[in-house]
Scaffold this motif. Structure first.
Motif, PDB file in Angstrom:
ATOM      1  N   LEU A 147      34.589  41.105  33.709  1.00 46.05           N
ATOM      2  CA  LEU A 147      35.335  40.776  34.923  1.00 46.05           C
ATOM      3  C   LEU A 147      34.438  40.166  35.990  1.00 46.05           C
ATOM      4  N   ASN A 148      35.063  39.419  36.927  1.00 41.27           N
ATOM      5  CA  ASN A 148      34.299  38.936  38.077  1.00 41.27           C
ATOM      6  C   ASN A 148      34.075  40.102  39.056  1.00 41.27           C
ATOM      7  N   GLU A 149      33.251  39.885  40.053  1.00 43.34           N
ATOM      8  CA  GLU A 149      32.858  40.978  40.952  1.00 43.34           C
ATOM      9  C   GLU A 149      34.046  41.557  41.718  1.00 43.34           C
ATOM     10  N   GLY A 150      34.988  40.702  42.111  1.00 42.11           N
ATOM     11  CA  GLY A 150      36.163  41.195  42.829  1.00 42.11           C
ATOM     12  C   GLY A 150      37.009  42.113  41.969  1.00 42.11           C
ATOM     13  N   ASP A 151      37.225  41.708  40.718  1.00 43.91           N
ATOM     14  CA  ASP A 151      38.026  42.534  39.808  1.00 43.91           C
ATOM     15  C   ASP A 151      37.281  43.802  39.405  1.00 43.91           C
ATOM     16  N   LYS A 152      35.966  43.736  39.337  1.00 44.92           N
ATOM     17  CA  LYS A 152      35.181  44.945  39.046  1.00 44.92           C
ATOM     18  C   LYS A 152      35.363  45.972  40.165  1.00 44.92           C
ATOM     19  N   ALA A 153      35.381  45.492  41.403  1.00 44.21           N
ATOM     20  CA  ALA A 153      35.573  46.394  42.541  1.00 44.21           C
ATOM     21  C   ALA A 153      36.952  47.041  42.475  1.00 44.21           C
ATOM     22  N   ARG A 154      37.959  46.259  42.113  1.00 44.07           N
ATOM     23  CA  ARG A 154      39.318  46.786  41.978  1.00 44.07           C
ATOM     24  C   ARG A 154      39.383  47.809  40.841  1.00 44.07           C
ATOM     25  N   LEU A 155      38.675  47.538  39.740  1.00 45.42           N
ATOM     26  CA  LEU A 155      38.656  48.471  38.613  1.00 45.42           C
ATOM     27  C   LEU A 155      38.032  49.802  39.018  1.00 45.42           C
ATOM     28  N   ARG A 156      36.956  49.738  39.779  1.00 44.59           N
ATOM     29  CA  ARG A 156      36.319  50.973  40.259  1.00 44.59           C
ATOM     30  C   ARG A 156      37.299  51.787  41.102  1.00 44.59           C
ATOM     31  N   GLU A 157      38.013  51.102  41.968  1.00 46.51           N
ATOM     32  CA  GLU A 157      38.983  51.764  42.839  1.00 46.51           C
ATOM     33  C   GLU A 157      40.073  52.455  42.016  1.00 46.51           C
ATOM     34  N   ILE A 158      40.576  51.757  41.009  1.00 47.27           N
ATOM     35  CA  ILE A 158      41.616  52.324  40.146  1.00 47.27           C
ATOM     36  C   ILE A 158      41.088  53.539  39.392  1.00 47.27           C
ATOM     37  N   ASP A 159      39.881  53.436  38.858  1.00 47.47           N
ATOM     38  CA  ASP A 159      39.322  54.525  38.056  1.00 47.47           C
ATOM     39  C   ASP A 159      39.095  55.784  38.884  1.00 47.47           C
ATOM     40  N   VAL A 160      38.660  55.614  40.132  1.00 47.71           N
ATOM     41  CA  VAL A 160      38.468  56.780  41.003  1.00 47.71           C
ATOM     42  C   VAL A 160      39.811  57.456  41.273  1.00 47.71           C
ATOM     43  N   LYS A 161      40.848  56.657  41.549  1.00 44.47           N
ATOM     44  CA  LYS A 161      42.178  57.224  41.801  1.00 44.47           C
ATOM     45  C   LYS A 161      42.716  57.933  40.560  1.00 44.47           C
ATOM     46  N   LEU A 162      42.533  57.314  39.399  1.00 43.20           N
ATOM     47  CA  LEU A 162      43.007  57.927  38.161  1.00 43.20           C
ATOM     48  C   LEU A 162      42.291  59.243  37.879  1.00 43.20           C
ATOM     49  N   SER A 163      41.000  59.278  38.149  1.00 45.89           N
ATOM     50  CA  SER A 163      40.228  60.499  37.945  1.00 45.89           C
ATOM     51  C   SER A 163      40.757  61.621  38.826  1.00 45.89           C
ATOM     52  N   ASP A 164      41.009  61.321  40.081  1.00 46.40           N
ATOM     53  CA  ASP A 164      41.506  62.328  41.033  1.00 46.40           C
ATOM     54  C   ASP A 164      42.911  62.791  40.660  1.00 46.40           C
TER      55      ASP A 164
END
Length: 285
Positions: A147-164
Motif C-alpha cells: 500500500l501507499n503511505e496514506g493507505d498504510k496509515a488508514r490500515l493502522r487505524e482500522i487495525d487498532v479499532k478492530l483490536s479494541d
C-alpha cells in the motif's frame, strides 16, 4: 525482577504462573517490544544481500520475547481473568497492534523479503523452508506491505479499532458467561448426569452459597450437562443462554460491536484490494 523477562527455570520451560503478577505484564511487554524492534532494525540494516537465513529465518526468530509475554497474558485473560487484567490487556492490545503493523508495513523489510521470494526458485530450500518463505511473503503482501503511505496509515487505524472492539466483544461474552447460573434443587433433574458432574455442580453450589446443584456456562460445567442431562427443558434453557450471551440488550450487548467489526473488516478488505472480507479470508482457506 520481572519473571516474564527471565529464562523460565521450570520443567520444559513451562510458564511459571505462580510467580507472575499483573504488574509484570506491561513493563515486560514494553521491554519485549523494544527488543523486538531492535531485532528488526538489525535485520533491515544488514549490509549483506538478502538471503533466506539473514532475512526470512532471522525474521522468524525476531520478537520471541513479545510472543512469550503476550501468550502468557492472553492465556490468563481467557482462562482466569479479572477486572485488573482486562484493563491491562486493553492497554496492551494497541501496543501489540502497532508493533505488528510496524513490522508488516516496514517498506525496507518487505523489500528484503520480496528479493528472497522472487529468487526462491534458485534457492536450495527444503519443504519447510519453502513453506516459511511463502507464508512470510504472503503475510506481508496480504496485510498492506504494497500500500501507499496514506493507505498504510488508514490500515493502522482500522487495525487498532478492530483490536479494541474484539477485546470488548470477548469481555462482554465472558461477563455474560460468568453471570448465568442454573440452579437445580430436585435430584430427578440430574438424571443421566455422571457422578463426577453431579459432584462438581454440588461444589459449585456450595461455593456460591446455594443449596442443591449449580451449573454454569463455563465449559467444564456446560459441556457435560449438555452431553448427559436427560431433562430436555433444562438442556434447552442452557443452550439458549449459551448462544444468546451478550445479545440481551443490556450493558454487555454485542450487537453494535458486531456491526462495527463487520464494517471495519469490509473496509480493510477493500483497502487491500479484495471485494469482501470473505474473499480475503478464503484466499488462504
Amino acid at each position: 525482577m520481572n519473571p516474564l523477562l527471565q529464562p523460565f527455570a521450570t520443567p520444559h520451560e513451562t510458564f511459571p504462573f505462580d510467580e507472575i503478577r499483573n504488574e509484570h505484564y506491561l513493563p515486560a511487554l514494553r521491554e519485549a517490544i523494544a527488543a523486538g524492534k531492535a531485532e528488526i532494525d538489525a535485520l533491515v540494516e544488514n549490509p549483506g544481500q538478502p538471503t533466506f537465513e539473514n532475512t526470512i529465518a532471522a525474521l522468524d526468530r525476531a520478537g520471541m520475547l513479545v510472543e512469550r509475554v503476550s501468550t502468557v497474558m492472553f492465556n490468563l485473560n481467557s482462562a482466569e481473568t479479572n477486572a485488573e487484567l482486562q484493563k491491562i490487556v486493553k492497554e496492551a492490545s494497541p501496543l501489540l497492534s502497532e508493533y505488528g503493523n510496524d513490522i508488516r508495513l516496514n517498506a525496507k523489510l518487505f523489500q528484503r523479503i520480496k528479493a528472497v521470494y522472487e529468487n526462491r526458485h534458485a534457492l536450495d530450500l527444503d519443504a519447510e523452508a519453502r513453506t516459511l518463505l511463502d507464508k512470510t511473503y504472503k503475510s506481508f503482501a496480504r496485510n498492506g506491505a504494497n500500500l501507499n503511505e496514506g493507505d498504510k496509515a488508514r490500515l493502522r487505524e482500522i487495525d487498532v479499532k478492530l483490536s479494541d472492539l474484539s477485546l470488548t466483544f470477548g469481555e462482554n461474552v465472558l461477563n455474560e458467561t460468568n453471570v448465568f447460573v442454573l440452579e437445580v434443587t430436585d435430584g430427578k433433574d440430574l438424571a443421566g448426569l455422571p457422578d463426577f458432574v453431579r459432584e462438581a455442580a454440588r461444589l459449585t453450589a456450595k461455593e456460591k452459597g446455594k443449596d442443591g446443584w449449580v451449573f454454569t456456562l463455563q465449559a467444564p460445567s456446560y459441556i457435560p450437562f449438555m452431553t448427559y442431562a436427560e431433562n430436555r427443558e433444562l438442556r434447552k434453557k442452557m443452550a439458549l443462554a449459551y448462544n444468546s450471551r451478550a445479545f440481551q440488550g443490556n450493558e454487555h450487548d454485542n450487537r453494535d460491536i458486531v456491526r462495527q467489526i463487520v464494517g471495519l473488516r469490509h473496509a480493510r478488505a477493500r483497502l487491500l484490494g479484495y471485494a469482501t472480507h470473505a474473499d480475503f479470508v478464503l484466499e488462504e482457506r
